[in-house]
Design an enzyme around this catalytic site. Structure first.
Site, PDB file in Angstrom:
ATOM      1  CB  SER A 132      -9.206   0.323   0.296  1.00 17.14           C
ATOM      2  OG  SER A 132      -8.529   0.514  -0.894  1.00 17.14           O
TER       3      SER A 132
ATOM      4  CG  HIS B 130      -5.237   3.799   1.548  1.00 19.89           C
ATOM      5  ND1 HIS B 130      -4.855   2.575   1.053  1.00 19.89           N
ATOM      6  CD2 HIS B 130      -6.547   3.944   1.212  1.00 19.89           C
ATOM      7  CE1 HIS B 130      -5.884   2.008   0.438  1.00 19.89           C
ATOM      8  NE2 HIS B 130      -6.922   2.810   0.523  1.00 19.89           N
TER       9      HIS B 130
ATOM     10  CG  ASP C 264      -2.244   0.680   0.950  1.00 22.53           C
ATOM     11  OD1 ASP C 264      -2.325   1.879   1.259  1.00 22.53           O
ATOM     12  OD2 ASP C 264      -3.172   0.052   0.418  1.00 22.53           O
TER      13      ASP C 264
END
Length: 476
Positions: free
Chosen positions: A412, A204, A167
């Site tokens: 996600s 994230h 990621d």
């Protein structure tokens, strides 16, 4: 309304990759983004055949320039692919890449005779463009309980399940969060801009790690910052970067991936072909996000779960809305999505607790769901004005402060919930094979939810709390 957000995200990605001319495809649609002027091929005989075929085609088309056709190299090693330039990347606008379209058309008959795909666009693989997040993060007071809440259990170095998250990397202060005590890996390279404002999509990877840790306490989590430039990478580089991610620490039990792209095809991505073949021979389970296009179009690598050669090695995950009863408005769907989990307004760790960090919203919320749903979804709430959406130059975008937790939505985030549930099942049942654990857990724990009129397998962590959803709030 969905293309508006796609175009805004395109502008954001292009600014983060100023040296890579990008185009929308096909024909300025909100389906995928790719590199202008280049196509992707396997190195060796296929590359030579593509070059010769395209040159011959361009000779017969006076408006195309044959001299543009050449290998762009260097080819990647283990991925075995290379880029071939077929046009001037500086020509045309973001929706017009005629040389690439002509090159693909020239190869159709040759591919038919060969019985396999020879060439593709060089797609942009991303967490940001129609993948995830489905919205932007919202601050949550650190006194509020995480959702899902941390499950009971202890961590044991000898039995901990290994989860690799490919990621954006970890926030520099991630160790300030007790939840991430058994998380390690790469740091986010640049968290804030020159004014100290948190950049878009930063956090994230940390948010995902927090979700895995909350669901599965006996898990060793490693986060790689493979997707550091606004969560985007060209397909030509992606396969090699995946190899590098697993090489660094060895093949994990579970690989959690919340990125991808559609490509208008049903046979996968050329750039990850070699990686997927090697994955198939390992014991690793790839748990991959289905994407946020609100579409049934296959999204890769998640859609490998629907190909017979890869169905045991890949689990594709869609998102349920906040109450867990139906599909989230943004979630991709279809037979290729094999499981769904809550993915709307989950609460996890965005930063550590060292200091508050400002964030300026990039996208404005909508007056109505951009996918046509009738509940109070993340398209509309909470209300804010963003930099990229606002046409009035005098309008001021909204700014918030993050000092630890946030809630966020997207496939996600449904994905690490499922990765964590499989990890927890492995620990509880002393199961060493993540692929076997996946099937056993689905058989034992899956309920059902309704997605676009179909009943689908739904996985809901025991410590996750449904959040009521109602009709959209009236606008004043």
């Amino acid at each position: 309304m969905a293309p508006q957000r796609f175009h805004e995200q395109f502008e954001q990605i292009q600014r983060s990759m100023p040296d890579v001319p990008l185009a929308m495809g096909p024909d300025d649609s909100a389906e995928f983004i790719y590199e202008k002027g280049y196509v992707l091929v396997r190195d060796g005989e296929d590359a030579a055949l593509v070059e010769d075929t395209v040159r011959a085609h361009f000779t017969a088309e006076p408006e195309l320039v044959q001299d543009h056709v050449r290998r762009a190299g260097p080819r990647t090693n283990r991925s075995g692919i290379t880029r071939i330039q077929v046009g001037d990347p500086g020509e045309g606008d973001r929706g017009a890449d005629r040389p690439v379209a002509h090159a693909l058309r020239a190869l159709r008959e040759v591919e038919g005779r060969a019985g396999r795909r020879l060439v593709s666009r060089n797609h942009l693989v991303s967490i940001a463009v129609n993948s995830c997040p489905g919205d932007e993060p919202v601050p949550v007071d650190r006194s509020e309980t995480l959702n899902p809440a941390p499950a009971e259990g202890s961590w044991d170095t000898d039995s901990a399940v290994g989860v690799l998250v490919v990621d954006t990397g970890l926030m520099n202060d991630f160790r300030s969060s007790a939840l991430l005590a058994h998380t390690d890996g790469d740091l986010q390279i640049q968290e804030c801009d020159g004014d100290g404002v948190l950049q878009q999509y930063v956090g994230h990877g940390t948010f995902i790690a927090g979700l895995v840790a909350a669901v599965a306490p006996n898990t060793s989590i490693t986060v790689r910052n493979t997707l550091n430039d606004a969560g985007a990478i060209l397909e030509s580089e992606f396969g090699e970067k995946l190899f590098e991610a697993v090489d660094e620490g060895g093949w994990p039990d579970i690989l959690s991936l919340s990125a991808g792209t559609s490509n208008g095809r049903t046979d996968g991505l050329l750039g990850v072909e070699a990686f997927m073949r090697e994955l198939r021979e390992q014991r690793t389970l790839l748990v991959a996000a289905a994407g946020n296009n609100g579409s049934a179009t296959p999204f890769w690598p998640a859609a490998y779960a629907d190909l017979p050669d890869y169905q045991d090695a890949v689990l594709s995950v869609g998102a349920l809305r906040a109450d867990g009863e139906f599909g989230a408005c943004f979630s991709n769907h279809g037979a290729w999505v094999k499981a769904y989990a809550p993915g709307e307004r989950l609460t996890s760790v965005l930063t550590g607790f060292d200091r508050p960090v400002p964030y300026v919203y990039q996208h404005s919320t909508y007056d109505a769901c951009r996918y046509g749903f009738g509940y109070s979804c993340s398209c509309q709430s909470p209300r804010h004005t963003g930099v990229l959406s606002e046409q009035d130059p005098g309008a001021k975008p909204d700014q918030v402060m993050f000092d630890g937790h946030a809630y966020w939505s997207g496939t996600s985030f449904a994905t690490p919930l499922v990765a964590g549930m499989i990890s927890a099942h492995m620990s509880a049942q002393a199961e060493n094979d993540p692929r076997v654990a996946r099937y056993k857990m689905l058989a034992a724990a899956a309920g059902y939810a309704e997605v676009r009129g179909a009943q689908v397998p739904a996985l809901r962590p025991a410590t996750w709390r449904p959040v009521p959803v109602g009709p959209p709030a009236a606008r004043s």
